[in-house]
Design a protein around this motif. Structure first.
Motif, PDB file in Angstrom:
ATOM      1  N   ALA A   1       6.000  10.225   6.902  1.00  0.00           N
ATOM      2  CA  ALA A   1       5.700   8.883   6.769  1.00  0.00           C
ATOM      3  C   ALA A   1       7.161   8.119   6.219  1.00  0.00           C
ATOM      4  CB  ALA A   1       5.382   8.860   4.920  1.00  0.00           C
TER       5      ALA A   1
ATOM      6  N   LEU B   1       0.622  -0.871  -0.015  1.00  0.00           N
ATOM      7  CA  LEU B   1      -0.141  -0.035  -0.199  1.00  0.00           C
ATOM      8  C   LEU B   1       0.912   0.981  -0.210  1.00  0.00           C
ATOM      9  CD1 LEU B   1      -2.694  -1.086   2.885  1.00  0.00           C
ATOM     10  CD2 LEU B   1      -2.815  -0.858  -0.167  1.00  0.00           C
ATOM     11  N   THR B   2       1.135   1.422   0.837  1.00  0.00           N
ATOM     12  CA  THR B   2       2.909   2.635   1.069  1.00  0.00           C
ATOM     13  C   THR B   2       4.004   2.772  -0.285  1.00  0.00           C
ATOM     14  OG1 THR B   2       4.306   1.185   2.389  1.00  0.00           O
ATOM     15  CG2 THR B   2       3.214   2.244   2.881  1.00  0.00           C
ATOM     16  N   ARG B   3       3.986   1.488  -0.668  1.00  0.00           N
ATOM     17  CA  ARG B   3       4.503   1.453  -2.609  1.00  0.00           C
ATOM     18  C   ARG B   3       3.797   2.157  -2.744  1.00  0.00           C
ATOM     19  NH1 ARG B   3       9.650  -0.597  -3.422  1.00  0.00           N
ATOM     20  NH2 ARG B   3       9.978  -0.625  -4.901  1.00  0.00           N
ATOM     21  N   LYS B   4       2.687   1.644  -3.095  1.00  0.00           N
ATOM     22  CA  LYS B   4       1.556   2.424  -4.137  1.00  0.00           C
ATOM     23  C   LYS B   4       1.418   4.116  -4.526  1.00  0.00           C
ATOM     24  CE  LYS B   4      -2.679   1.212  -6.020  1.00  0.00           C
ATOM     25  NZ  LYS B   4      -4.223   0.769  -5.259  1.00  0.00           N
ATOM     26  N   HIS B   5       1.496   4.454  -3.057  1.00  0.00           N
ATOM     27  CA  HIS B   5       0.964   5.726  -2.746  1.00  0.00           C
ATOM     28  C   HIS B   5       2.010   6.766  -2.653  1.00  0.00           C
ATOM     29  CE1 HIS B   5      -3.155   3.872  -1.330  1.00  0.00           C
ATOM     30  NE2 HIS B   5      -3.111   5.300  -1.808  1.00  0.00           N
ATOM     31  N   PHE B   6       3.032   6.021  -1.953  1.00  0.00           N
ATOM     32  CA  PHE B   6       4.380   7.316  -1.782  1.00  0.00           C
ATOM     33  C   PHE B   6       6.073   6.621  -2.883  1.00  0.00           C
ATOM     34  CE2 PHE B   6       2.587   6.796   2.727  1.00  0.00           C
ATOM     35  CZ  PHE B   6       1.485   8.482   2.458  1.00  0.00           C
TER      36      PHE B   6
ATOM     37  N   THR C   1       7.609  13.190   1.819  1.00  0.00           N
ATOM     38  CA  THR C   1       7.328  11.592   1.977  1.00  0.00           C
ATOM     39  C   THR C   1       8.149  11.660   3.390  1.00  0.00           C
ATOM     40  OG1 THR C   1       8.848  10.452   0.466  1.00  0.00           O
ATOM     41  CG2 THR C   1       6.188  10.863  -0.096  1.00  0.00           C
TER      42      THR C   1
END
Length: 287
Positions: free
Chosen positions: A95, A63-68, A92
């Motif tokens: 994060a 999920l984080t790779r997808k958004h950040f 980022t």
């Protein structure tokens, strides 16, 4: 002169705040690892618990790779961006202070130093952008209300001027290298304060007194050469394995799953190698 001094002192404040935040990241990852894995390496082999931990972390990574994108940001990529553009994207950063701490709970051998190094550089860029804005708007700020001045100084994501992508840009201080060193050391001070306040163990491990004699130095040289050779071979093997994996597995979910399975199997069969084997460091000091 007063203007430069005030801006310099503002930079000192920002650098120590950055050090505090980076220190809190280190404390957070240390707390999470100890909470989920404890200090006893013999208790690492927990089939169900380990599977749940790795499943949750795998979802977090996806999920984080997808958004950040990749977190923490790769240091080499950050430096390449700086050389190309004169600045780097640090949006980022907060994060990056949380997500890698969670990912490290997986037992990966990639330690907190990856986050510490890239974050230090990115915070340095952020500090420069804030100082650049204050320097450019100093006269205007002198006429503003104290609430407006506080707003400019304290809101981290606003009131910034990015570094110009040109060789003519010289920054706001005549001796930039010395200023960077002072800010860096001040950040280290902030990091150290947080580190000690939370009672983190020393980063320096005393192995003990040496009992080597001159007649045994030949063995030391042999050990060093063999260690270098083994490490070099290991590096080559890992590079080839990486090439094979990258040439056959392209989907991100598959890569995350493969990594999770590798860590899971290691946690059951060879838990001593988790976290780069840091749970065995105490053996160095055993008489």
């Amino acid at each position: 002169m007063r203007k430069k001094f005030l801006i310099f002192m503002y930079g000192l404040g920002l650098s120590v705040i950055a050090g505090f935040i980076v220190g809190l990241f280190y404390v957070l990852q240390s707390f999470l690892i100890e909470f989920f894995w404890h200090k006893n390496v013999d208790a690492f082999s927990r089939p169900v618990t380990n599977a749940i931990i790795l499943l949750v972390i795998g979802i977090v990574i996806f999920l984080t790779r997808k958004h950040f994108g990749q977190l923490p940001r790769n240091f080499s990529n950050v430096m390449a961006e700086i050389r190309q553009k004169g600045t780097a994207n640090y949006h980022t950063l907060l994060a990056q202070m949380v997500i890698p701490a969670i990912i490290l709970v997986s037992g990966t051998s990639l330690g907190p130093e990856a986050t510490l190094v890239s974050s230090t550089v990115l915070y340095g860029i952020w500090i420069g952008d804030k100082l650049r804005y204050v320097e450019a708007n100093y006269a205007k700020l002198k006429k503003s209300s104290w609430l407006m001045v506080l707003r400019v100084l304290l809101i981290p994501h606003q009131y910034r001027i990015h570094r110009e992508d040109s060789p003519e840009h010289r920054g706001i201080f005549l001796n930039k290298k010395m200023t960077k060193v002072v800010y860096f050391l001040n950040g280290v001070l902030g990091f150290s304060i947080v580190y000690n306040l939370f009672g983190e163990p020393s980063l320096i491990i005393r192995i003990g007194d040496s009992n080597w004699h001159y007649e045994k130095l030949g063995w030391m040289l042999l050990i060093l050469l063999v260690s270098y050779a083994v490490g070099h071979v290991y590096l080559k093997v890992m590079i080839e394995i990486r090439k094979v994996i990258q040439s056959r597995i392209f989907h991100e979910v598959a890569l995350i799953t493969l990594g999770g399975l590798a860590i899971y199997v290691s946690s059951l069969l060879a838990p001593e190698i988790l976290f780069s084997g840091q749970h065995n460091f105490h053996l160095f000091t055993t008489n």
